[in-house]
Design a protein around this motif. Structure first.
Motif, PDB file in Angstrom:
ATOM      1  N   ALA A   1       0.871  -1.174   0.000  1.00  0.00           N
ATOM      2  CA  ALA A   1       0.000   0.000   0.000  1.00  0.00           C
ATOM      3  C   ALA A   1       0.909   1.224   0.000  1.00  0.00           C
ATOM      4  CB  ALA A   1      -0.901  -0.007   1.223  1.00  0.00           C
TER       5      ALA A   1
ATOM      6  N   VAL B   1      -0.673  10.494   3.572  1.00  0.00           N
ATOM      7  CA  VAL B   1      -2.066  10.253   3.162  1.00  0.00           C
ATOM      8  C   VAL B   1      -2.107   9.050   2.222  1.00  0.00           C
ATOM      9  CG1 VAL B   1      -4.118  11.215   2.034  1.00  0.00           C
ATOM     10  CG2 VAL B   1      -2.605  12.704   3.379  1.00  0.00           C
ATOM     11  N   PHE B   2      -2.944   8.085   2.555  1.00  0.00           N
ATOM     12  CA  PHE B   2      -3.088   6.867   1.762  1.00  0.00           C
ATOM     13  C   PHE B   2      -3.524   7.197   0.329  1.00  0.00           C
ATOM     14  CE2 PHE B   2      -5.922   3.513   0.151  1.00  0.00           C
ATOM     15  CZ  PHE B   2      -5.066   2.418   0.188  1.00  0.00           C
TER      16      PHE B   2
ATOM     17  N   PRO C   1      -5.235   5.439  -2.987  1.00  0.00           N
ATOM     18  CA  PRO C   1      -5.867   4.232  -3.526  1.00  0.00           C
ATOM     19  C   PRO C   1      -5.169   3.797  -4.809  1.00  0.00           C
ATOM     20  CG  PRO C   1      -7.496   6.003  -3.257  1.00  0.00           C
ATOM     21  CD  PRO C   1      -6.136   6.590  -3.000  1.00  0.00           C
TER      22      PRO C   1
ATOM     23  N   GLN D   1      -6.203   2.797  -7.625  1.00  0.00           N
ATOM     24  CA  GLN D   1      -6.715   3.360  -8.890  1.00  0.00           C
ATOM     25  C   GLN D   1      -6.067   4.704  -9.221  1.00  0.00           C
ATOM     26  OE1 GLN D   1      -8.624   2.438  -6.196  1.00  0.00           O
ATOM     27  NE2 GLN D   1     -10.755   2.240  -6.780  1.00  0.00           N
TER      28      GLN D   1
ATOM     29  N   CYS E   1     -11.500   0.040   1.583  1.00  0.00           N
ATOM     30  CA  CYS E   1     -10.870   1.256   1.042  1.00  0.00           C
ATOM     31  C   CYS E   1      -9.349   1.160   1.175  1.00  0.00           C
ATOM     32  CB  CYS E   1     -11.314   2.502   1.814  1.00  0.00           C
ATOM     33  SG  CYS E   1     -13.023   2.978   1.654  1.00  0.00           S
ATOM     34  N   PHE E   2      -8.903   0.483   2.226  1.00  0.00           N
ATOM     35  CA  PHE E   2      -7.483   0.405   2.553  1.00  0.00           C
ATOM     36  C   PHE E   2      -6.805  -0.727   1.790  1.00  0.00           C
ATOM     37  CE2 PHE E   2      -4.309  -0.486   6.198  1.00  0.00           C
ATOM     38  CZ  PHE E   2      -3.376   0.376   5.666  1.00  0.00           C
TER      39      PHE E   2
ATOM     40  N   PRO F   1      -8.461   8.378   3.760  1.00  0.00           N
ATOM     41  CA  PRO F   1      -9.766   8.942   3.378  1.00  0.00           C
ATOM     42  C   PRO F   1     -10.689   7.844   2.850  1.00  0.00           C
ATOM     43  CG  PRO F   1      -7.925   9.915   2.112  1.00  0.00           C
ATOM     44  CD  PRO F   1      -7.420   8.670   2.773  1.00  0.00           C
TER      45      PRO F   1
ATOM     46  N   ASN G   1     -12.653   6.019   0.145  1.00  0.00           N
ATOM     47  CA  ASN G   1     -12.505   5.941  -1.302  1.00  0.00           C
ATOM     48  C   ASN G   1     -13.901   5.959  -1.925  1.00  0.00           C
ATOM     49  OD1 ASN G   1     -12.084   5.293  -3.959  1.00  0.00           O
ATOM     50  ND2 ASN G   1     -10.828   3.477  -3.566  1.00  0.00           N
TER      51      ASN G   1
ATOM     52  N   GLN H   1     -14.845   5.380  -4.727  1.00  0.00           N
ATOM     53  CA  GLN H   1     -15.059   4.263  -5.659  1.00  0.00           C
ATOM     54  C   GLN H   1     -15.013   2.899  -4.975  1.00  0.00           C
ATOM     55  OE1 GLN H   1     -11.941   5.639  -8.305  1.00  0.00           O
ATOM     56  NE2 GLN H   1     -13.219   7.475  -8.199  1.00  0.00           N
TER      57      GLN H   1
END
Ligand SMILES: [Zn+2]
Lengths: 68, 261
Positions: free
Chosen positions: A35, A41-42, A44, A46, B184-185, B248, B250, B252
């Motif tokens: 990840a 800040v994570f 995603p 995509q 989300c993670f 945060p 997600n 989607q």
């Protein structure tokens, strides 16, 4: 050129480099699960191909943890 | 505390006050918070290293009802870190072994024992009667299943993980529209081979992460302090450094991204 950090190590990248290009270049094994967070800040998955980096950005690659 | 000769009822009330007095004196807990703990039902899934610590702290703190879920039996290799179990209980179902220890710690806690793996449907039904679900499991597919059930039932999920010298904790709270979920993670990950039998794990790490999970449960139930929703707390035990990343929601996300019907 941009100066960035990747897991605390300083690296250089061209302006407009995308996150997925950095990961492809620097991760020892891109096939292992991971990840990513930028500046804490994570991000995603995509977004990897849409995320550009700024001077001084700190990239953190986290290995997943599911142990109990 | 001196008191007049008590009746059976007042004795148990007095004993209850005494038992929990050191946390009732905290202004963030007080009698009201203690009553919230005593009224609460918490599901603990996995009675391994994390579940050992979570269950003991929640039982001793006076959670009213604990539902323990784990299909496994106690093995010798568990005992280095799964401190709710004991040598003479090898071979016993983990939920039964845990129940012995938890009852010894605090006989007033009501326990429900489920010595089998739950289906998603089964967990959804169970979660409906609970206030919080605590994930102490050791594999990604069960963690995804638990997350889906918590999003579906809108129950807060207190998630912890520990392997090698690394730990992490977060809270996913579907009651809050901006809360992320576990998917989300880690939703884009597939297989993560991470058994303790392969990677190893240092024992007190489970105490640190399990304690943090128990603390977050108490905070959620009493409203004390600031929770971990939207943050993942990470521990590097070799450097002995905690840090957190912001997680945060997600939009989607396939699990929590679609608004509830
Ligand atoms: Zn989600």
């Amino acid at each position: 050129m941009l100066t960035l950090t990747l897991n605390g190590e300083t690296i250089q990248a061209h302006a407009n480099t995308l996150l997925d290009q950095i990961l492809a270049e620097y991760l020892e094994n891109i096939d292992l699960p991971f990840a990513v967070a930028i500046n804490g800040v994570f991000v995603p998955r995509q977004q990897y191909t849409k995320t550009t980096l700024k001077q001084g950005d700190s990239i953190e690659v986290l290995s997943p943890n599911v142990g109990g | 505390m001196p008191h007049d000769l008590p009746t059976a009822d007042s004795l148990s009330a007095d004993e209850e006050l005494l038992r929990y007095s050191r946390q009732i004196m905290l202004p963030q807990i007080d009698i009201k918070g203690q009553q919230a703990l005593l009224k609460a039902t918490v599901i603990i899934i996995g009675l391994g290293g994390l579940g050992s610590v979570v269950s003991m702290y929640l039982a001793s703190s006076g959670i009213g009802r604990l539902i323990l879920v784990d299909p496994d039996q106690v093995e010798l290799t568990n005992l280095q870190r799964q401190i709710v179990h004991t040598t003479e209980r090898i071979g016993m179902f983990k939920v039964e072994s845990a129940a012995i220890q938890l009852t010894a710690l605090n006989p007033t806690v009501e326990l429900e024992l489920i010595p089998r793996a739950l289906s998603e449907e089964g967990l959804i039904q169970l979660a409906q009667q609970a206030d919080i679900v605590v994930d102490c499991t050791d594999n990604l597919s069960t963690r995804f299943l638990i997350n889906r059930a918590c999003v579906q039932t809108q129950k807060p999920l207190v998630s912890g993980a520990a392997i090698r010298w690394e730990g992490q904790v977060s809270v996913f709270d579907s009651r809050k529209p901006d809360s992320p979920c576990y998917h989300c993670f880690y939703g884009e990950l597939t297989e993560v081979e991470q058994a303790c039998s392969v990677n190893g794990v240092i024992s007190p790490l489970l105490g640190m992460i399990g304690s943090t999970q128990a603390l977050e449960v108490i905070k959620l139930l009493t409203g004390a302090g600031k929770g971990l929703v939207g943050r993942v707390l990470l521990l590097d035990a070799l450097a002995m450094e905690w840090h957190s990343i912001v997680l945060p929601k997600n939009p989607q996300c396939r699990v929590c991204g679609v608004p509830h019907a």
